[in-house]
Design a protein around this motif. Structure first.
Motif, short mmCIF file in Angstrom:
data_model
loop_
_atom_site.label_atom_id
_atom_site.label_comp_id
_atom_site.label_asym_id
_atom_site.label_seq_id
_atom_site.Cartn_x
_atom_site.Cartn_y
_atom_site.Cartn_z
N GLY A 36 38.95 68.10 51.27
CA GLY A 36 39.02 69.01 50.13
C GLY A 36 39.85 68.43 48.99
N ALA A 37 40.90 67.69 49.33
CA ALA A 37 41.76 67.12 48.30
C ALA A 37 41.05 66.04 47.50
CB ALA A 37 43.02 66.54 48.94
N PHE A 38 40.10 65.37 48.10
CA PHE A 38 39.42 64.29 47.40
C PHE A 38 38.11 64.71 46.77
CE2 PHE A 38 42.48 61.93 49.85
CZ PHE A 38 42.91 61.00 48.91
N LEU A 39 37.78 65.98 46.87
CA LEU A 39 36.63 66.49 46.14
C LEU A 39 37.05 66.78 44.71
CD1 LEU A 39 35.09 68.93 48.74
CD2 LEU A 39 34.24 66.69 48.07
N GLY A 40 36.13 66.98 43.86
CA GLY A 40 36.47 67.25 42.47
C GLY A 40 36.38 65.97 41.66
N SER A 41 35.94 66.12 40.46
CA SER A 41 35.67 64.91 39.68
C SER A 41 36.39 64.88 38.34
CB SER A 41 34.17 64.78 39.45
OG SER A 41 33.69 65.94 38.80
N GLY A 42 37.26 65.83 38.11
CA GLY A 42 37.96 65.84 36.82
C GLY A 42 38.95 64.69 36.71
N ARG A 43 39.11 64.21 35.50
CA ARG A 43 40.01 63.08 35.25
C ARG A 43 41.44 63.43 35.64
NH1 ARG A 43 39.67 60.27 29.55
NH2 ARG A 43 37.85 59.40 30.57
N LEU A 44 41.90 64.62 35.27
CA LEU A 44 43.26 65.04 35.59
C LEU A 44 43.44 65.17 37.11
CD1 LEU A 44 46.00 65.89 34.54
CD2 LEU A 44 45.13 68.22 34.36
N GLY A 45 42.45 65.72 37.80
CA GLY A 45 42.52 65.85 39.26
C GLY A 45 42.60 64.50 39.95
N ARG A 46 41.80 63.56 39.49
CA ARG A 46 41.82 62.20 40.07
C ARG A 46 43.19 61.54 39.85
NH1 ARG A 46 36.63 61.59 37.68
NH2 ARG A 46 37.58 60.29 36.08
N ALA A 47 43.73 61.72 38.66
CA ALA A 47 45.04 61.13 38.36
C ALA A 47 46.13 61.76 39.23
CB ALA A 47 45.37 61.30 36.88
N ALA A 48 46.09 63.08 39.39
CA ALA A 48 47.08 63.77 40.20
C ALA A 48 46.98 63.33 41.66
CB ALA A 48 46.90 65.28 40.09
N ARG A 49 45.77 63.21 42.18
CA ARG A 49 45.58 62.74 43.56
C ARG A 49 46.11 61.33 43.73
NH1 ARG A 49 40.57 65.45 43.05
NH2 ARG A 49 39.59 63.50 42.46
#
Length: 82
Positions: A36-49
């Motif tokens: 679940g943590a690695f789903l999502g494709s937003g730029r901000l989400g990727r940077a935070a992960r």
């Protein structure tokens, strides 16, 4: 397993399954959390992960006690807990 006369007996297998249930459930929860943590494709989400993952891995490199705990828990399951 050592207590049973027949390693394939229903009672022995039921005890073994019960002893492994906690570890299996914990593994499933961690796997679901990571997926679940690695789903999502937003730029901000990727940077935070990326920042969070780097922080966790760096802390495991810096602090040997959590690294040993994490490694023992992943290898031996709940029996590695103090």
């Amino acid at each position: 397993m050592r207590e049973g006369r027949d390693p394939g007996g229903a009672a022995t297998l039921a005890r073994y399954a019960a002893s492994r249930r906690l570890d299996a459930q914990a593994t499933i929860r961690v796997t679901d959390l990571l997926a679940g943590a690695f789903l999502g494709s937003g730029r901000l989400g990727r940077a935070a992960r990326g920042v969070l993952l780097a922080a966790v891995l760096t802390s495991l490199d810096i602090f040997p006690a959590p690294r040993r705990f994490f490694a023992r828990r992943m290898i031996y399951g709940p029996s590695a807990l103090p």
